[in-house]
Design a protein around this motif. Structure first.
Motif, PDB file in Angstrom:
ATOM      1  N   LEU A  21      23.578  13.709  18.835  1.00 35.62           N
ATOM      2  CA  LEU A  21      21.764  13.939  18.380  1.00 35.62           C
ATOM      3  C   LEU A  21      21.269  13.452  19.799  1.00 35.62           C
ATOM      4  O   LEU A  21      20.523  13.904  19.440  1.00 35.62           O
ATOM      5  CB  LEU A  21      22.163  12.594  17.507  1.00 35.62           C
ATOM      6  CG  LEU A  21      20.638  12.116  17.064  1.00 35.62           C
ATOM      7  CD1 LEU A  21      19.684  12.857  16.018  1.00 35.62           C
ATOM      8  CD2 LEU A  21      20.734  10.677  16.348  1.00 35.62           C
ATOM      9  N   ARG A  22      21.480  12.546  21.067  1.00 30.03           N
ATOM     10  CA  ARG A  22      20.697  12.513  22.433  1.00 30.03           C
ATOM     11  C   ARG A  22      20.569  13.815  22.624  1.00 30.03           C
ATOM     12  O   ARG A  22      19.900  13.782  23.074  1.00 30.03           O
ATOM     13  CB  ARG A  22      22.010  10.769  22.400  1.00 30.03           C
ATOM     14  CG  ARG A  22      20.977  10.587  23.759  1.00 30.03           C
ATOM     15  CD  ARG A  22      21.180   9.056  24.852  1.00 30.03           C
ATOM     16  NE  ARG A  22      22.661   9.224  24.585  1.00 30.03           N
ATOM     17  CZ  ARG A  22      23.665   8.602  23.884  1.00 30.03           C
ATOM     18  NH1 ARG A  22      23.444   8.365  22.829  1.00 30.03           N
ATOM     19  NH2 ARG A  22      24.717   8.664  24.421  1.00 30.03           N
ATOM     20  N   ALA A  23      21.946  14.329  23.191  1.00 34.81           N
ATOM     21  CA  ALA A  23      21.890  15.052  23.850  1.00 34.81           C
ATOM     22  C   ALA A  23      21.263  16.545  23.391  1.00 34.81           C
ATOM     23  O   ALA A  23      20.410  17.464  23.973  1.00 34.81           O
ATOM     24  CB  ALA A  23      23.484  15.442  24.548  1.00 34.81           C
ATOM     25  N   ALA A  29      14.604   8.198  22.116  1.00 30.65           N
ATOM     26  CA  ALA A  29      15.354   6.940  21.153  1.00 30.65           C
ATOM     27  C   ALA A  29      14.195   6.228  20.519  1.00 30.65           C
ATOM     28  O   ALA A  29      15.361   5.549  19.276  1.00 30.65           O
ATOM     29  CB  ALA A  29      15.031   6.285  22.912  1.00 30.65           C
ATOM     30  N   SER A  30      13.034   6.148  19.984  1.00 32.67           N
ATOM     31  CA  SER A  30      12.085   5.929  19.078  1.00 32.67           C
ATOM     32  C   SER A  30      12.738   6.563  17.256  1.00 32.67           C
ATOM     33  O   SER A  30      12.636   5.716  16.521  1.00 32.67           O
ATOM     34  CB  SER A  30      11.358   5.080  19.128  1.00 32.67           C
ATOM     35  OG  SER A  30      10.298   6.481  19.559  1.00 32.67           O
ATOM     36  N   PRO A  35      18.577   5.788  12.252  1.00 29.64           N
ATOM     37  CA  PRO A  35      19.722   6.529  11.742  1.00 29.64           C
ATOM     38  C   PRO A  35      21.012   5.560  12.512  1.00 29.64           C
ATOM     39  O   PRO A  35      21.705   5.506  12.265  1.00 29.64           O
ATOM     40  CB  PRO A  35      20.018   6.840  11.809  1.00 29.64           C
ATOM     41  CG  PRO A  35      18.103   7.897  12.284  1.00 29.64           C
ATOM     42  CD  PRO A  35      17.654   6.690  12.636  1.00 29.64           C
ATOM     43  N   VAL A  36      20.740   5.218  13.805  1.00 29.88           N
ATOM     44  CA  VAL A  36      21.429   4.805  14.465  1.00 29.88           C
ATOM     45  C   VAL A  36      21.567   2.910  14.749  1.00 29.88           C
ATOM     46  O   VAL A  36      23.779   3.413  14.863  1.00 29.88           O
ATOM     47  CB  VAL A  36      21.739   5.790  15.917  1.00 29.88           C
ATOM     48  CG1 VAL A  36      22.570   4.522  16.926  1.00 29.88           C
ATOM     49  CG2 VAL A  36      21.902   6.717  16.521  1.00 29.88           C
ATOM     50  N   LEU A  37      21.116   2.898  14.173  1.00 32.14           N
ATOM     51  CA  LEU A  37      21.205   1.080  14.422  1.00 32.14           C
ATOM     52  C   LEU A  37      21.581   1.188  13.163  1.00 32.14           C
ATOM     53  O   LEU A  37      21.578  -0.673  12.614  1.00 32.14           O
ATOM     54  CB  LEU A  37      19.924   0.972  14.863  1.00 32.14           C
ATOM     55  CG  LEU A  37      19.141   0.673  16.171  1.00 32.14           C
ATOM     56  CD1 LEU A  37      18.184  -0.096  17.072  1.00 32.14           C
ATOM     57  CD2 LEU A  37      21.265   0.420  17.081  1.00 32.14           C
TER      58      LEU A  37
END
Length: 59
Positions: A21-23, A29-30, A35-37
């Motif tokens: 997801l990040r890449a 990030a916000s 959904p990740v946290l």
């Protein structure tokens, strides 16, 4: 019930998904943190509940 090997596999899947997801997205990030946290918080809450379950049920 989940055994330790399955739990490690699930954790690795979460990390791969977060890395992907990040890449591979243009999200900040916000934008992907919620959904990740969310699952991380649920795991934390489950751990805390399991630590206190006997005391809770005794009340």
């Amino acid at each position: 019930m989940m055994n330790k090997d399955r739990l490690k596999e699930l954790e690795a899947d979460f990390w791969r998904a977060a890395d992907s997801l990040r890449a591979n997205s243009d999200l900040k990030a916000s934008e992907y943190s919620t959904p990740v946290l969310g699952p991380i918080f649920l795991k934390f809450a489950d751990n805390k509940y399991r630590q206190r379950a006997a005391a809770i049920l005794a009340e």
